[in-house]
Design an enzyme around this catalytic site. Structure first.
Site, PDB file in Angstrom:
ATOM      1  N   SER A   1       0.673  -1.282  -0.108  1.00  0.00           N
ATOM      2  CA  SER A   1      -0.042   0.120  -0.016  1.00  0.00           C
ATOM      3  C   SER A   1       0.877   1.374   0.042  1.00  0.00           C
ATOM      4  CB  SER A   1      -1.045  -0.040   1.169  1.00  0.00           C
ATOM      5  OG  SER A   1      -1.702  -1.228   1.409  1.00  0.00           O
TER       6      SER A   1
ATOM      7  N   ASP B   1      -8.446   6.747  -2.157  1.00  0.00           N
ATOM      8  CA  ASP B   1      -9.735   6.616  -0.986  1.00  0.00           C
ATOM      9  C   ASP B   1     -10.370   8.164  -1.273  1.00  0.00           C
ATOM     10  OD1 ASP B   1     -11.225   5.649   0.756  1.00  0.00           O
ATOM     11  OD2 ASP B   1      -9.994   6.208   2.463  1.00  0.00           O
TER      12      ASP B   1
ATOM     13  N   ASP C   1     -11.527  -0.014  -3.965  1.00  0.00           N
ATOM     14  CA  ASP C   1     -12.518   0.998  -4.184  1.00  0.00           C
ATOM     15  C   ASP C   1     -12.526   1.856  -5.195  1.00  0.00           C
ATOM     16  OD1 ASP C   1     -13.682   0.111  -1.767  1.00  0.00           O
ATOM     17  OD2 ASP C   1     -13.010   1.501  -0.468  1.00  0.00           O
TER      18      ASP C   1
ATOM     19  N   ASN D   1     -14.931  -5.049   3.526  1.00  0.00           N
ATOM     20  CA  ASN D   1     -16.226  -5.071   3.967  1.00  0.00           C
ATOM     21  C   ASN D   1     -16.718  -6.247   4.605  1.00  0.00           C
ATOM     22  OD1 ASN D   1     -19.225  -4.282   3.919  1.00  0.00           O
ATOM     23  ND2 ASN D   1     -18.485  -2.478   3.083  1.00  0.00           N
TER      24      ASN D   1
ATOM     25  N   LYS E   1      -8.805  -8.653   3.208  1.00  0.00           N
ATOM     26  CA  LYS E   1      -8.527  -7.678   4.375  1.00  0.00           C
ATOM     27  C   LYS E   1      -8.086  -8.407   5.527  1.00  0.00           C
ATOM     28  CE  LYS E   1      -8.724  -4.301   7.073  1.00  0.00           C
ATOM     29  NZ  LYS E   1      -7.967  -2.870   7.068  1.00  0.00           N
TER      30      LYS E   1
ATOM     31  N   GLU F   1      -6.743  -5.602  11.753  1.00  0.00           N
ATOM     32  CA  GLU F   1      -6.135  -4.217  11.480  1.00  0.00           C
ATOM     33  C   GLU F   1      -7.353  -3.302  11.158  1.00  0.00           C
ATOM     34  OE1 GLU F   1      -3.915  -4.560   8.006  1.00  0.00           O
ATOM     35  OE2 GLU F   1      -2.407  -6.006   8.878  1.00  0.00           O
TER      36      GLU F   1
END
Length: 415
Positions: free
Chosen positions: A97, A136, A183, A272, A360, A364
């Site tokens: 990331s 984001d 996203d 999600n 995911k 975290e």
């Protein structure tokens, strides 16, 4: 990273089901036996890259759960301490990331190679590619390090994509499933009224297109992120989403100069909490054809195929909410009650779905919201990890793989 949108509430919902107690929901209530969805027509035959392979177990994430194990030991909760050891042996994706996290790929490759030699079984490593400029754009909980007004796109291509591709290309003995930019394209479907998203739109498409074009190796299986059913699964959004995905793939073909440039499919529910097969249909899903992630895959598939795109899916089940845990789909942050979901499997009863996976890493934080005391996005939240463990899907307990002596071993059940 957030996994919801500000605009999915365009369709009003009836009153929500009352939430269960946050810490007392049992796994039987949280994960009752699902009803089988109606089988859609089978897509064209091809090879599911997850079949017959061992999905990589990430020891870096497993190490974090040692804190959770020790917390249960201090509480003399030995049953959940034992369950943590089983959770630690479940495969999860490795997130890349930031520029500084490119080294995560090296660690995954080294560990997977060692396990592949030890077991003689082919490893497939799950990676997330997540560092677009203006990332984001509609929430900001996981805003990235690159700014499109500060040469962000060029830095993304030169400093992030180029070494990312080089590392993966240097490991032809392994296979990779790579989820592209969670996203991002979902925001282009619904959130163009947000100024930062409007600014980011061409950057998102161009960045993802360059990633697709650069990662056309035989050992790489690409999945563009397709948000989740509560975001893009509404009837009006389905064709718009497919068109946005096609735009990125077509741009990748222009960049590479060949119509053979493509992706394996799409990822859904990343970060999600939607169930794959909902046992209770929530009131807020009343008018949606995509009321769980299996229905979302089935609903989106024909629109993808109409755009010439492959209708294959990965569905994140790393964390799943209990029935009644949310009043609306827009509640996306550290939802409770929730638990670790169905362990990764290719046995899904939906021919469009390659595999259920844990993308995911549970434990975290999603951000400083939702569950009490949650830290900033990405930080470890042991209390929430304990909560997810207590409410884990029954398949976790049935997992024959266990982390022993504090050492993470890739002994996940062959998919």
């Amino acid at each position: 990273m957030r996994a919801a949108t500000a605009l999915i509430a365009a369709v009003s919902a009836a009153g929500a089901v009352s939430a269960l107690p946050a810490d007392d929901a049992s796994s039987l209530i949280l994960h009752p036996k699902p009803t089988k969805p109606t089988k859609p027509s089978k897509p064209s035959k091809d090879v599911n890259p997850f079949e017959g392979k061992v999905h990589y177990v990430n020891p870096v994430w497993a190490d974090k759960l040692d804190q959770t194990y020790n917390s249960f030991i201090k509480q003399k909760d030995f049953a959940n301490a034992k369950r943590v050891r089983k959770v630690q042996a479940v495969s999860t994706f490795v997130w890349v990331s930031r520029l500084s996290e490119l080294a995560n790929i090296d660690g995954a490759i080294a560990t997977a190679r060692k396990e592949q030699r030890r077991t003689g079984k082919k490893q497939i490593i799950g990676l997330v590619l997540y560092n677009l400029p203006d990332r984001d754009c509609s929430a900001g909980e996981s805003a990235g390090e690159l700014d499109s007004t500060q040469n962000g796109l060029q830095r993304y291509k030169d400093e992030f994509l180029k070494p990312y591709v080089a590392k993966v290309s240097a490991a032809p003995d392994l296979e990779f499933a790579i989820v592209l930019e969670p996203d991002s394209l979902g925001n282009l479907v619904t959130n163009m009224a947000v100024p930062l998203c409007a600014r980011a739109a061409p950057i998102y498409t161009e960045g993802i297109a360059h990633a697709i074009a650069a990662l056309q190796q035989d050992n790489v299986h690409l999945y563009i992120d397709a948000a989740h059913g509560g975001w893009l699964g509404w009837a009006d959004n389905l064709p718009l989403a497919a068109a946005e995905f096609a735009k990125a793939v077509n741009r990748a073909k222009e960049i590479s100069g060949t119509n053979a440039t493509t992706v394996r499919g799409f990822s859904t529910n990343v970060s999600n909490y939607n169930p794959f097969n909902a046992t209770v249909r929530e009131n807020y899903t009343e008018w949606s054809p995509s009321w769980d992630e299996s229905h979302y895959a089935t609903s989106l598939a024909p629109f993808l195929e109409a755009q010439g795109l492959p209708a294959h899916f990965l569905v994140d089940q790393g964390r799943v909410h209990a029935p009644g845990a949310r009043k609306e789909w827009g509640e996306w942050c550290n939802v409770s009650p929730a638990g670790f979901g169905q362990v990764p499997t290719t046995k899904t009863e939906n021919p469009y779905v390659d595999s259920l996976v844990w993308i995911k890493p549970g434990g975290e934080s999603d951000g400083q919201c939702g569950f009490a005391g949650a830290p900033k996005a990405g930080a470890w939240h042991d209390e929430y990890a304990q909560h997810l463990t207590k409410n884990a899907h029954p398949s976790v307990d049935k997992n024959n793989s266990v982390r022993k002596d504090g050492m993470a071993r890739s002994r996940a059940v062959q998919l």
